[in-house]
Design a protein around this motif. Structure first.
Motif, PDB file in Angstrom:
ATOM      1  N   TRP A 121     -68.730 -11.551  -5.897  1.00  7.83           N
ATOM      2  CA  TRP A 121     -69.362 -11.410  -7.206  1.00  7.83           C
ATOM      3  C   TRP A 121     -70.867 -11.299  -7.034  1.00  7.83           C
ATOM      4  O   TRP A 121     -71.479 -12.060  -6.292  1.00  7.83           O
ATOM      5  CB  TRP A 121     -69.023 -12.623  -8.082  1.00  7.83           C
ATOM      6  N   ILE A 122     -71.456 -10.317  -7.702  1.00  3.23           N
ATOM      7  CA  ILE A 122     -72.909 -10.135  -7.685  1.00  3.23           C
ATOM      8  C   ILE A 122     -73.365  -9.813  -9.104  1.00  3.23           C
ATOM      9  O   ILE A 122     -72.811  -8.933  -9.756  1.00  3.23           O
ATOM     10  CB  ILE A 122     -73.341  -8.995  -6.739  1.00  3.23           C
ATOM     11  N   ALA A 123     -74.381 -10.537  -9.561  1.00  5.94           N
ATOM     12  CA  ALA A 123     -74.986 -10.263 -10.863  1.00  5.94           C
ATOM     13  C   ALA A 123     -76.341  -9.604 -10.647  1.00  5.94           C
ATOM     14  O   ALA A 123     -77.163 -10.088  -9.858  1.00  5.94           O
ATOM     15  CB  ALA A 123     -75.143 -11.553 -11.654  1.00  5.94           C
ATOM     16  N   LEU A 124     -76.561  -8.496 -11.347  1.00  7.84           N
ATOM     17  CA  LEU A 124     -77.833  -7.771 -11.275  1.00  7.84           C
ATOM     18  C   LEU A 124     -78.676  -8.148 -12.485  1.00  7.84           C
ATOM     19  O   LEU A 124     -78.204  -8.076 -13.624  1.00  7.84           O
ATOM     20  CB  LEU A 124     -77.574  -6.264 -11.244  1.00  7.84           C
ATOM     21  N   ARG A 125     -79.916  -8.541 -12.242  1.00  9.10           N
ATOM     22  CA  ARG A 125     -80.880  -8.790 -13.315  1.00  9.10           C
ATOM     23  C   ARG A 125     -82.127  -7.965 -13.043  1.00  9.10           C
ATOM     24  O   ARG A 125     -82.674  -8.007 -11.946  1.00  9.10           O
ATOM     25  CB  ARG A 125     -81.240 -10.279 -13.411  1.00  9.10           C
ATOM     26  N   GLN A 126     -82.570  -7.256 -14.066  1.00  9.61           N
ATOM     27  CA  GLN A 126     -83.737  -6.379 -13.933  1.00  9.61           C
ATOM     28  C   GLN A 126     -84.663  -6.657 -15.103  1.00  9.61           C
ATOM     29  O   GLN A 126     -84.275  -6.513 -16.268  1.00  9.61           O
ATOM     30  CB  GLN A 126     -83.292  -4.915 -13.933  1.00  9.61           C
ATOM     31  N   ALA A 127     -85.889  -7.079 -14.801  1.00 10.61           N
ATOM     32  CA  ALA A 127     -86.821  -7.498 -15.849  1.00 10.61           C
ATOM     33  C   ALA A 127     -87.806  -6.393 -16.194  1.00 10.61           C
ATOM     34  O   ALA A 127     -88.163  -5.558 -15.356  1.00 10.61           O
ATOM     35  CB  ALA A 127     -87.583  -8.739 -15.413  1.00 10.61           C
ATOM     36  N   GLN A 128     -88.259  -6.428 -17.446  1.00  7.70           N
ATOM     37  CA  GLN A 128     -89.292  -5.506 -17.882  1.00  7.70           C
ATOM     38  C   GLN A 128     -90.543  -5.708 -17.049  1.00  7.70           C
ATOM     39  O   GLN A 128     -90.831  -6.822 -16.592  1.00  7.70           O
ATOM     40  CB  GLN A 128     -89.613  -5.730 -19.361  1.00  7.70           C
ATOM     41  N   PRO A 129     -91.321  -4.658 -16.790  1.00  8.61           N
ATOM     42  CA  PRO A 129     -92.544  -4.805 -15.995  1.00  8.61           C
ATOM     43  C   PRO A 129     -93.510  -5.778 -16.663  1.00  8.61           C
ATOM     44  O   PRO A 129     -93.589  -5.878 -17.880  1.00  8.61           O
ATOM     45  CB  PRO A 129     -93.121  -3.384 -15.974  1.00  8.61           C
ATOM     46  N   THR A 183     -88.762  -5.684 -11.481  1.00  9.74           N
ATOM     47  CA  THR A 183     -88.272  -6.655 -10.499  1.00  9.74           C
ATOM     48  C   THR A 183     -86.772  -6.787 -10.661  1.00  9.74           C
ATOM     49  O   THR A 183     -86.280  -6.971 -11.773  1.00  9.74           O
ATOM     50  CB  THR A 183     -88.939  -8.028 -10.694  1.00  9.74           C
ATOM     51  N   VAL A 184     -86.054  -6.696  -9.554  1.00  9.85           N
ATOM     52  CA  VAL A 184     -84.591  -6.761  -9.579  1.00  9.85           C
ATOM     53  C   VAL A 184     -84.124  -7.938  -8.742  1.00  9.85           C
ATOM     54  O   VAL A 184     -84.616  -8.162  -7.628  1.00  9.85           O
ATOM     55  CB  VAL A 184     -83.964  -5.449  -9.056  1.00  9.85           C
ATOM     56  N   ILE A 185     -83.182  -8.684  -9.296  1.00 11.20           N
ATOM     57  CA  ILE A 185     -82.552  -9.796  -8.582  1.00 11.20           C
ATOM     58  C   ILE A 185     -81.058  -9.529  -8.517  1.00 11.20           C
ATOM     59  O   ILE A 185     -80.425  -9.258  -9.539  1.00 11.20           O
ATOM     60  CB  ILE A 185     -82.790 -11.142  -9.292  1.00 11.20           C
TER      61      ILE A 185
END
Length: 207
Positions: A121-129, A183-185
């Protein structure tokens, strides 16, 4: 008195072993072995239950399937950036996707949860600049996470992008990097090559 009138002999009760005798020691060992075996089985079952309770689980319903690419397209107008929707390898699917406020400070965050073979399982989180991206990333990964190295991920046009590796006490792992100006986690429980493959696919999706 006739022979028929003689009462039948009654069985004598078994004699108790003498204290300190070999027979008493043998009986005590047998009883002790049974008790120890029961205690050991109970302890093993308790450990298994505890492990199941603390093991990280995928967020959302792991059997559910959503179209993360369609959700990303729908969220693009509100996000202020292009949410990454990587093409998934065989055996992987998305079970949750959407735009939310996440982290500290709260930033608009594209979130997609992916489940794969062998309960990965992998969760992708991508935040606004924004200037707060580093603090946001720390709040998501957690201050208890230890950086354990760097993964060199192949991006488009032969470029290599460095993602920082993190490991957490709760068995989760994470890759943190920059994709475009966001930024991506990637965080969850999977093999490192699965993390790196998804990171490469995320870079290609954002190109």
């Amino acid at each position: 008195m006739s022979e028929s009138q003689i009462p039948a002999a009654q069985a004598e009760p078994a004699a108790e072993p003498q204290p300190g005798s070999r027979e008493e020691m043998r009986r005590n060992r047998m009883q002790s072995n049974w008790v120890n075996m029961v205690i050991a089985l109970a302890a093993c079952m308790a450990l298994v239950l505890v492990a199941l309770m603390i093991a990280p689980q995928p967020q959302g319903d792991p059997t559910r399937t959503v179209d993360a690419a369609a959700e990303a397209s729908a969220a693009a107008g509100q996000a202020g950036f292009d949410p990454a929707a990587p093409a998934l390898p065989q055996g992987w699917s998305s079970n949750e996707a959407g735009l939310e406020q996440m982290g500290k400070p709260e930033l608009k965050t594209w979130y997609a949860s992916y489940v794969g073979p062998s309960q990965q399982w992998i969760a992708l989180r991508q935040a606004q600049p924004g200037a707060d991206a580093a603090a946001w990333a720390t709040s998501i990964v957690g201050e208890d996470a230890a950086q354990t190295g760097t993964s060199k991920v192949a991006g488009p046009q032969g470029r290599t992008v460095a993602f920082d590796r993190f490991e957490k006490p709760d068995q989760k792992q994470a890759l943190v990097g920059t994709v475009g100006d966001t930024t991506v986690i990637l965080m969850g429980t999977a093999q490192w090559d699965s993390f790196e493959d998804l990171a490469a696919r995320t870079l290609r999706a954002a190109a």
